[in-house]
Design a protein around this motif. Structure first.
Motif, PDB file in Angstrom:
ATOM      1  N   ALA A 134       0.956  -1.278  -0.210  1.00 44.64           N
ATOM      2  CA  ALA A 134       0.006   0.074   0.041  1.00 44.64           C
ATOM      3  C   ALA A 134       0.937   1.338  -0.037  1.00 44.64           C
ATOM      4  O   ALA A 134       0.521   2.342  -0.561  1.00 44.64           O
ATOM      5  CB  ALA A 134      -0.871   0.044   1.139  1.00 44.64           C
ATOM      6  N   GLY A 135       1.919   1.288   0.640  1.00 40.13           N
ATOM      7  CA  GLY A 135       2.834   2.499   0.865  1.00 40.13           C
ATOM      8  C   GLY A 135       3.520   2.629  -0.425  1.00 40.13           C
ATOM      9  O   GLY A 135       3.399   4.103  -0.865  1.00 40.13           O
ATOM     10  N   VAL A 136       3.685   1.744  -1.337  1.00 41.66           N
ATOM     11  CA  VAL A 136       4.209   2.166  -2.871  1.00 41.66           C
ATOM     12  C   VAL A 136       3.154   2.623  -3.602  1.00 41.66           C
ATOM     13  O   VAL A 136       3.405   3.685  -4.540  1.00 41.66           O
ATOM     14  CB  VAL A 136       4.616   0.811  -3.454  1.00 41.66           C
ATOM     15  CG1 VAL A 136       5.103   1.023  -4.880  1.00 41.66           C
ATOM     16  CG2 VAL A 136       5.745   0.207  -2.701  1.00 41.66           C
ATOM     17  N   LEU A 137       1.854   2.132  -3.448  1.00 49.00           N
ATOM     18  CA  LEU A 137       0.681   2.516  -4.169  1.00 49.00           C
ATOM     19  C   LEU A 137       0.320   4.085  -3.898  1.00 49.00           C
ATOM     20  O   LEU A 137      -0.072   4.841  -4.564  1.00 49.00           O
ATOM     21  CB  LEU A 137      -0.276   1.656  -4.041  1.00 49.00           C
ATOM     22  CG  LEU A 137      -0.569   0.150  -4.647  1.00 49.00           C
ATOM     23  CD1 LEU A 137      -1.567  -0.329  -4.333  1.00 49.00           C
ATOM     24  CD2 LEU A 137      -0.024   0.303  -6.474  1.00 49.00           C
ATOM     25  N   ILE A 138       0.446   4.326  -2.722  1.00 53.07           N
ATOM     26  CA  ILE A 138       0.171   5.673  -1.996  1.00 53.07           C
ATOM     27  C   ILE A 138       1.028   6.683  -2.584  1.00 53.07           C
ATOM     28  O   ILE A 138       0.655   7.839  -3.060  1.00 53.07           O
ATOM     29  CB  ILE A 138       0.389   5.796  -0.496  1.00 53.07           C
ATOM     30  CG1 ILE A 138      -1.238   5.033  -0.116  1.00 53.07           C
ATOM     31  CG2 ILE A 138       0.175   7.149  -0.065  1.00 53.07           C
ATOM     32  CD1 ILE A 138      -1.038   4.669   1.530  1.00 53.07           C
ATOM     33  N   ASP A 139       2.320   6.607  -2.585  1.00 49.53           N
ATOM     34  CA  ASP A 139       3.345   7.180  -3.209  1.00 49.53           C
ATOM     35  C   ASP A 139       3.125   7.563  -4.858  1.00 49.53           C
ATOM     36  O   ASP A 139       3.261   8.588  -5.274  1.00 49.53           O
ATOM     37  CB  ASP A 139       4.746   6.817  -2.955  1.00 49.53           C
ATOM     38  CG  ASP A 139       5.786   7.821  -3.091  1.00 49.53           C
ATOM     39  OD1 ASP A 139       5.759   8.697  -2.491  1.00 49.53           O
ATOM     40  OD2 ASP A 139       6.809   7.441  -3.954  1.00 49.53           O
ATOM     41  N   GLN A 140       2.819   6.411  -5.383  1.00 55.74           N
ATOM     42  CA  GLN A 140       2.425   6.659  -6.872  1.00 55.74           C
ATOM     43  C   GLN A 140       1.161   7.791  -7.255  1.00 55.74           C
ATOM     44  O   GLN A 140       0.993   8.075  -7.931  1.00 55.74           O
ATOM     45  CB  GLN A 140       1.944   5.275  -7.330  1.00 55.74           C
ATOM     46  CG  GLN A 140       3.078   4.251  -7.862  1.00 55.74           C
ATOM     47  CD  GLN A 140       2.815   3.135  -8.031  1.00 55.74           C
ATOM     48  OE1 GLN A 140       1.729   2.605  -8.564  1.00 55.74           O
ATOM     49  NE2 GLN A 140       3.675   2.014  -7.969  1.00 55.74           N
TER      50      GLN A 140
END
Length: 288
Positions: A134-140
Motif C-alpha cells: 500500500a505504501g508504494v501505491l500511495i506514493d504513486q
C-alpha cells in the motif's frame, strides 16, 4: 469527548485529497472529520490517540482512521526542540466514504469496502506485506492525476480489506458529536498528560488543568472515555515503553523508570495486562 470538527480542503478538480507533509513535528488537536484518513509515516515518531485507544507511531507505520472517528497525532518531545535537526514527514489521504456515490457502495462487489469502513472506526495499524504494498501505491497516487488516482485508491483499499495483518488502535468504535464546546478542555488535558506522563501526576493537577473539581473531572473523563484517568495514564506510559523497547537502547528497568514507573514489578504487571505479553517478549519482536 468533544473534539474539534476539521474541514478538509479538496481541490476543484479533485474528488479527494492527497498530500505530503514535511514539518518539524506533528501536533494535531483532538479532532474529527467526515472523511476517512490514511496516514503513511515516512519520518518521525510519536503518540497516536484514536477514540479511547492509545498507541505510538514510528517510521513506515500505516494508519487508517474511520469517518468521524476522533483522533490526535503528536510527535515525541525531541521534535519540538529547536536545537534538534529532526523532520516529521508523512503522506496523508482524506476521502469521503461515499465520494464515488451511494450506488457504487451498494454494489455486491463493494461489500468488502463497506465492511472495511465499519472496522476502521477503531483505527487500524496496517502491518507487514500489506503495509509495504500500500505504501508504494500511495506514493504513486500522490504523483498521479485523473482517473489513475481513483484506481490507485481502490487498489489500496482492496489491500486493506483483504489483509489480516493489522491491529486496532481503539477497543471501541469512535464517532464524534458535533458539539465543540469541550474541545479546548480536552486539548488541555491531552497536552498536559503527554507533557507530564513520565512523572507522578495527581488528580488535583489535571483537574486544575480542566478547570473543574476533582470529582467532576473523574466523572467527566470516565463518561467520555470509558476509562479512568489513571488507566489512560498507564496506557500512555506503556505506549512510550513499547517505543523504547523497540529501539533496544535501554535495559527493561531503565525503560520502566523512563516511562514513569517507580517500581519494576508494577511495570511488568501493567505491561503484561495491557500488551498481553512480558516486556522482554515484546522486545524480541523487534530483534533482527
Amino acid at each position: 469527548m468533544k473534539p474539534l470538527f476539521r474541514k478538509v480542503q479538496v481541490g476543484p478538480e479533485q474528488s479527494f485529497s492527497i498530500r505530503q507533509d514535511a514539518v518539524p513535528y506533528f501536533y494535531s488537536h483532538w479532532h474529527y472529520h467526515p472523511e476517512i484518513e490514511i496516514v503513511h509515516i515516512l519520518n518521525g515518531t510519536g503518540m497516536l490517540l484514536v477514540g479511547d485507544g492509545v498507541s505510538n507511531y514510528r517510521e513506515d507505520d500505516l494508519i487508517i482512521i474511520g469517518a468521524n472517528a476522533p483522533h490526535f497525532f503528536r510527535s515525541d518531545p525531541q521534535y519540538f526542540e529547536q536545537s534538534m535537526d529532526l523532520l516529521s514527514k508523512s503522506n496523508v489521504i482524506h476521502f469521503d466514504p461515499n465520494f464515488w456515490g451511494e450506488t457504487f457502495m451498494k454494489l455486491p462487489e463493494a461489500a468488502s469496502l463497506s465492511d472495511l469502513f465499519s472496522r476502521i472506526r477503531k483505527g487500524m495499524m496496517i502491518r507487514g506485506e500489506a503495509r509495504d504494498q500500500a505504501g508504494v501505491l500511495i506514493d504513486q497516487m500522490r504523483q498521479s492525476s485523473g482517473i489513475d488516482r481513483v484506481i490507485l485508491l481502490l487498489k489500496v483499499l482492496k489491500i486493506f480489506a483483504a489483509t489480516t495483518e493489522y491491529t486496532y488502535v481503539s477497543q471501541t468504535e469512535g464517532s464524534a458529536s458535533l458539539d465543540e464546546q469541550n474541545t479546548k478542555r480536552i486539548d488541555q488535558i491531552f497536552s498536559f498528560s503527554l507533557n507530564n506522563f513520565t512523572r507522578d501526576i495527581t488528580l488535583q493537577e489535571v483537574a486544575d488543568v480542566a478547570n473543574i473539581s476533582v470529582n467532576s473531572f473523574c466523572r467527566y473523563f470516565k463518561t467520555h472515555t470509558r476509562k479512568t484517568y489513571f488507566q489512560f495514564l498507564l496506557e500512555l506510559r506503556i505506549g512510550h515503553a513499547c517505543k523504547l523497547l523497540a529501539e533496544e537502547k535501554l535495559s527493561i528497568s531503565q525503560i520502566a523508570y523512563e516511562s514513569g514507573f517507580n517500581n519494576l514489578s508494577h511495570f511488568n504487571r501493567t505491561f503484561k495486562s495491557i500488551m498481553k505479553m512480558r516486556p522482554n517478549e515484546y522486545q524480541q519482536l523487534y530483534k533482527v
